[in-house]
Scaffold this active site. Structure first.
Site, PDB file in Angstrom:
ATOM      1  N   SER A  39       2.930  10.165   8.117  1.00 30.46           N
ATOM      2  CA  SER A  39       3.797   9.145   7.561  1.00 30.46           C
ATOM      3  C   SER A  39       3.063   7.805   7.535  1.00 30.46           C
ATOM      4  CB  SER A  39       5.025   9.063   8.473  1.00 30.46           C
ATOM      5  OG  SER A  39       5.661   7.845   8.335  1.00 30.46           O
ATOM      6  N   LYS A  40       3.473   6.940   6.667  1.00 25.30           N
ATOM      7  CA  LYS A  40       2.810   5.631   6.518  1.00 25.30           C
ATOM      8  C   LYS A  40       3.107   4.703   7.681  1.00 25.30           C
ATOM      9  CE  LYS A  40       0.366   2.753   4.061  1.00 25.30           C
ATOM     10  NZ  LYS A  40      -1.045   3.081   3.770  1.00 25.30           N
ATOM     11  N   THR A  41       4.330   4.833   8.188  1.00 24.98           N
ATOM     12  CA  THR A  41       4.725   3.911   9.264  1.00 24.98           C
ATOM     13  C   THR A  41       5.351   4.740  10.378  1.00 24.98           C
ATOM     14  OG1 THR A  41       5.261   2.310   7.575  1.00 24.98           O
ATOM     15  CG2 THR A  41       6.077   1.856   9.782  1.00 24.98           C
ATOM     16  N   SER A  65       0.126   4.573  -0.985  1.00 22.72           N
ATOM     17  CA  SER A  65      -0.442   5.841  -0.537  1.00 22.72           C
ATOM     18  C   SER A  65      -0.437   5.893   0.995  1.00 22.72           C
ATOM     19  CB  SER A  65      -1.879   5.969  -1.058  1.00 22.72           C
ATOM     20  OG  SER A  65      -2.376   7.251  -0.782  1.00 22.72           O
ATOM     21  N   GLU A  72       0.877  -1.182   0.000  1.00 21.83           N
ATOM     22  CA  GLU A  72       0.000   0.000   0.000  1.00 21.83           C
ATOM     23  C   GLU A  72       0.908   1.223   0.000  1.00 21.83           C
ATOM     24  OE1 GLU A  72      -2.686   0.982   3.439  1.00 21.83           O
ATOM     25  OE2 GLU A  72      -4.213   0.729   1.892  1.00 21.83           O
TER      26      GLU A  72
END
Ligand code: BG6
Length: 608
Positions: A602-604, A400, A398
């Site tokens: 942020s994604k993570t 996005s 993923e």
């Protein structure tokens, strides 16, 4: 959160710069505000170019494509310790510039280390915690002149979670450490590479070593040795072929990853259904643990928490399991009566790296014998390595930052689990729904086709009004309301509060003036309460936009209804969230924003 990538070849190559660029571009989605590239060359010289700003600008300005060398490290930094400036950008030199290193993580005793290393005469250039990892290694390397021994000692003075990669100018190898943050290793034909991000490796090789916390790796272009960082003993870890389809990482005709991933949802749910049907023994084990538990806590953050809220509804209503959703960030404060062996901590996390969730798991693993289950999208991630049972939501890479397909697959996984558990208890509704799960992919595709244009109109309306808004949900739709509100905040930057609709009259109703927008995902099964809550707003001239299967009761009460295809009550969270995803996406575009990489987030998130 940050990402670090380190690769080594047999000898200097003109391709090093381009390889580091390719690696760096796969780290962008994790969020960053500075970037840096380092190269080691065979004759013992080094290059280090870094700074705040956009990656492509740094690549262009510093001519990174012209980097040559046999070893290279690139790091994208999302600022936590130290503002985003040149000194705090990573990678970092040690005091006399014969070591270069970079990390992804969170060294909580950074301030203390800055003082200590300065007093010891080291050249401390900034306030970034990554630099302290380099100086910790430098301190003991200068004493022991052995990379492995030096890193073993260095980790004893570093507090916090991190993944670290470094190299000495005079040794043709790289050192990598996994201590709480994600780190994978790829073994190619002419190189070996370590990285925070699996996708950044898969573009070069599918031969992956899933490293574990406490692994200290010494690697050159053709061999690697993994040691236990505490004991120094060598560990064997297999090279596994990783089959994730990296084609998914391309846009394939969409303008943004977010839109692409919204459209992937039907296919990803289909694949997940097939996977769960073929791994029911894993579900059996999961259900056995849950059925024996005194308490089942669903622990998560962000979008994953919203999936846990819907998942708790499914487990309670379809399987008679009293599961409680708890925000990871406050679990230890509000549930600090230590869980017992009869409790299940069910962690939900797309990345499998969220620090708030790891902060719940670690004390439990150290102090109790409660059982850890995790539902993740990244197998091999830190949270999966701490779990007794892992449910893979298999949504694929993923890209996005705003979660969409991973959320949908989390919902489906919970629905599958709840209906399977309920079926084993011979509960009729559960059995009925379980037998209908194969219909969901088509239902989702039908929804996307049916609502796309109307979602765009609603988005235009919201952008024209330009105000903040609420997203209300009752019963099964509370998690949907929270998730819809978060999507709008994340990509459209307007405040949207997600709220249980019965709460709205206890104060927030005062915000309503003529035309004030309220999104209201609803199920016809909850019409008694929902119509009452709509009326409280409508009589004060609020603009209530209901998102629901066509239903006369809502047609009369609401200003507008965005109709999703008819379906069973339990499927409505899946269909209605698509409308909210699309509204948020179109509002972002209308406002001239980039939905894939929103500012500040942020994604993570591997920081506290
Ligand atoms: C945030 C992301 O950083 O972390 C959200 O921006 C996500 O999209 C949240 O929902 C939790 O992440 P994860 O990986 O634990 O699901």
């Amino acid at each position: 959160m940050c990402g670090v990538f380190g690769i080594i070849y047999a000898q200097d190559t003109n391709e090093l710069g381009n390889t580091l660029i390719k690696g760096s571009r796969k780290l962008v989605y994790r969020g960053y505000d500075s970037a840096g590239f380092a190269a080691f060359q065979d004759k013992g010289s080094t290059l280090l170019r870094k700074g705040p700003g956009m990656l492509e600008e740094i690549i262009r300005k510093e001519n990174i494509s012209e980097f040559t060398g046999s070893r290279g490290i690139v790091q994208l930094r999302w600022a936590t310790f130290g503002e985003p400036n040149l000194e705090n950008s990573q990678p970092h030199y040690d005091s006399d510039k014969d070591i270069i290193g970079a990390h992804n993580g969170n060294i909580v005793n950074t301030e203390q280390l800055i003082e200590e290393f300065t007093q010891e005469g080291m050249t401390v250039r900034g306030t970034n915690d990554g630099e302290m990892v380099v100086h910790a290694y430098e301190k003991f390397y200068n004493q022991l002149h052995d990379p492995k021994q030096a890193m073993m000692k260095a980790q004893t003075i570093l507090q916090g979670d991190y993944a670290f990669i470094c190299g000495n100018v005079n040794q043709h190898q790289l050192l990598a450490v996994k201590m709480g943050s994600s780190l994978y290793m790829g073994v190619g034909d002419t190189f070996i590479v370590c990285s925070s991000d699996l996708g950044s490796i898969l573009q070069f090789t599918r031969n992956i070593v899933f490293l574990k916390d406490g692994d200290l790796v010494l690697y050159n272009d053709s061999e690697y040795h993994i040691f236990d960082i505490h004991t120094g003993k060598e560990i064997q870890r297999p090279v596994e072929e990783c089959t994730i389809n990296i084609e998914e990482a391309n846009l394939v005709g969409f303008d943004h990853y977010m839109m692409k991933e919204i459209h992937e949802q039907p296919k990803k749910v289909q694949e997940l259904h097939d996977l769960l049907e073929n791994t029911q023994s894993n579900m059996d084990d999961c259900i056995d643990l849950i059925n024996q538990a005194d308490h089942v806590y669903l622990v998560a953050s962000g979008t994953s928490y919203h999936a846990a809220v819907v998942g708790a509804y499914y487990l309670n209503h379809l399987a008679g399991i009293h599961a409680v959703p708890v925000l990871a960030g406050y679990f230890n404060e509000y549930y600090n009566v230590s869980p017992t062996a009869k409790d299940v901590i069910f962690c939900v996390s797309q990345s499998g790296e969220t620090k708030d969730v790891i902060n719940v798991i670690n004390p439990i693993l150290h102090n109790t014998s409660a059982k850890i289950i995790s539902m993740v999208n990244v197998i091999g991630s830190s949270i999966t390595q701490k779990s007794e049972i892992v449910i893979n939501v298999a949504a694929g890479l993923e890209t996005s930052v705003p979660a969409t397909k991973s959320y949908m697959n989390q919902l489906f996984a919970f629905l599958y689990l709840a209906t399977y558990a309920g079926s084993k208890k011979k509960l009729d509704k559960a059995q009925e729904i379980h037998n209908q799960l194969s219909q969901i992919p088509n239902l989702l595709q039908e929804t996307i086709d049916q609502v796309k244009e109307e979602a765009k109109e609603i988005a235009d309306l919201l952008v024209q009004r330009g105000s903040d808004l609420y997203c209300l949900g009752y019963g099964i739709q509370y998690g949907t309301a929270l998730e819809g509100a978060l999507k709008i905040k994340e990509v459209y930057y307007k405040h949207c509060e997600g709220m249980y609709s019965s709460e709205f009259k206890h104060g927030p109703l005062s915000i309503v003036d003529e035309g004030y927008p309220i999104l209201f995902p609803a199920s016809p099964a909850d019409d008694h309460m929902v119509i009452s809550h709509i009326n409280e707003i409508r009589v004060r001239k609020g603009n209530v936009i209901v998102i629901s299967p066509q239903y006369h009761g809502y047609m009369k009460a609401a200003s507008r209804i965005v109709a999703v295809p008819d379906s069973d009550h339990y499927f409505i969270p899946l269909t209605t969230v698509i409308v909210l995803q699309l509204i948020a996406y179109y509002a972002s575009i209308q406002a001239g924003l980039n939905p894939d990489f929103p500012r500040n987030i942020s994604k993570t998130l591997t920081v506290d």
